[in-house]
Write a protein that holds these residues in place. Sequence first.
Motif, short mmCIF file in Angstrom:
data_model
loop_
_atom_site.label_atom_id
_atom_site.label_comp_id
_atom_site.label_asym_id
_atom_site.label_seq_id
_atom_site.Cartn_x
_atom_site.Cartn_y
_atom_site.Cartn_z
N ILE A 92 0.83 -1.21 0.00
CA ILE A 92 0.00 0.00 0.00
C ILE A 92 0.86 1.25 0.00
N HIS A 99 -1.98 3.03 4.79
CA HIS A 99 -2.40 1.73 5.32
C HIS A 99 -2.80 1.88 6.78
N GLU A 136 -6.95 0.46 2.85
CA GLU A 136 -6.17 1.34 1.99
C GLU A 136 -6.94 2.64 1.80
N ILE A 141 -9.53 -3.69 2.23
CA ILE A 141 -9.13 -4.48 1.06
C ILE A 141 -8.67 -5.89 1.43
N GLN A 142 -8.52 -6.17 2.73
CA GLN A 142 -8.12 -7.53 3.11
C GLN A 142 -8.55 -7.85 4.53
N LEU A 196 -15.53 -6.42 5.60
CA LEU A 196 -14.98 -5.85 4.37
C LEU A 196 -15.89 -4.82 3.72
N HIS A 225 -10.02 -10.95 0.06
CA HIS A 225 -10.02 -9.65 -0.60
C HIS A 225 -11.32 -9.47 -1.40
N ARG A 229 -12.03 -4.90 -5.61
CA ARG A 229 -11.08 -3.90 -5.13
C ARG A 229 -9.63 -4.36 -5.16
N TYR A 230 -9.39 -5.61 -5.49
CA TYR A 230 -8.04 -6.14 -5.32
C TYR A 230 -7.64 -7.00 -6.50
#
Length: 247
Positions: A92, A99, A136, A141-142, A196, A225, A229-230
């Motif tokens: 990131i 991050h 992010e 994102i995770q 998420l 994820h 977005r990833y």
Amino acid sequence: MTARRKRSLPYETVKNSIHQRIAEGGWQPGVRLPSERELVQQFGCARMTVHRALRELEAEGLIERRQGSGSYVAELHPISNLLQVRDIHDEIAERGHLHTTRVCGVTRERSTAEVAAAMRLRKGTAVFRCQLVHLENGVPIQFEDRHVNPALAPDLLRQDFTQVTPSHVLFEHAPLTEAEQVIEAVLATPAQARLLDVPAGSALLMVSRRTVSQGQVASIARLYHPGSRYRLIGQFSVPGQEGKLAS
């Protein structure tokens, strides 16, 4: 009647003994192993038995056999860059973004049969578990669900995971020497969707990863994820084969 325990072959006994001593740090990288003659005397076996054990250890990358010099414990270099096993904070930051981390849970627990098998531990062995959401620029994102071997990162639970990631701690305490990962599409459970910030049933990319440091499993992780977005990008090269493509 109880099943008979399968007996190890002589070369497996020699191989496992040497492997264990290396894994436990008794023989450090670069140390010269006893000669084949000395190992024959130590284990009371045939020279061919010792030769096969050393040959297999060399094939697995744990030792180096040098002509006219003997066998040495291999230098175990980290391979995180080659396999693209990276700290998400660094990913990131390299994009020039911020991050941040939400800590969902950091605990010590008894391993289930599934976790124990994946980590090569006995069922019920204590392991650390970290559940975190990585963001992010404020966007999740995770979701990281990771189990860690306490023997390789004993101070993990004392870390402030709003300031440092589990990956960073593991890279420092248990240099990566082996890794395997599987990437698959899954549907978000209600709990995962909530963490998420996506609708339940949304497509997620799940990375299942196991990392090993000098023969011991350091951690297993499931990294979820949001598919929208990833992106996962991998790069691979074979030393000495740059510019050559195989069909």
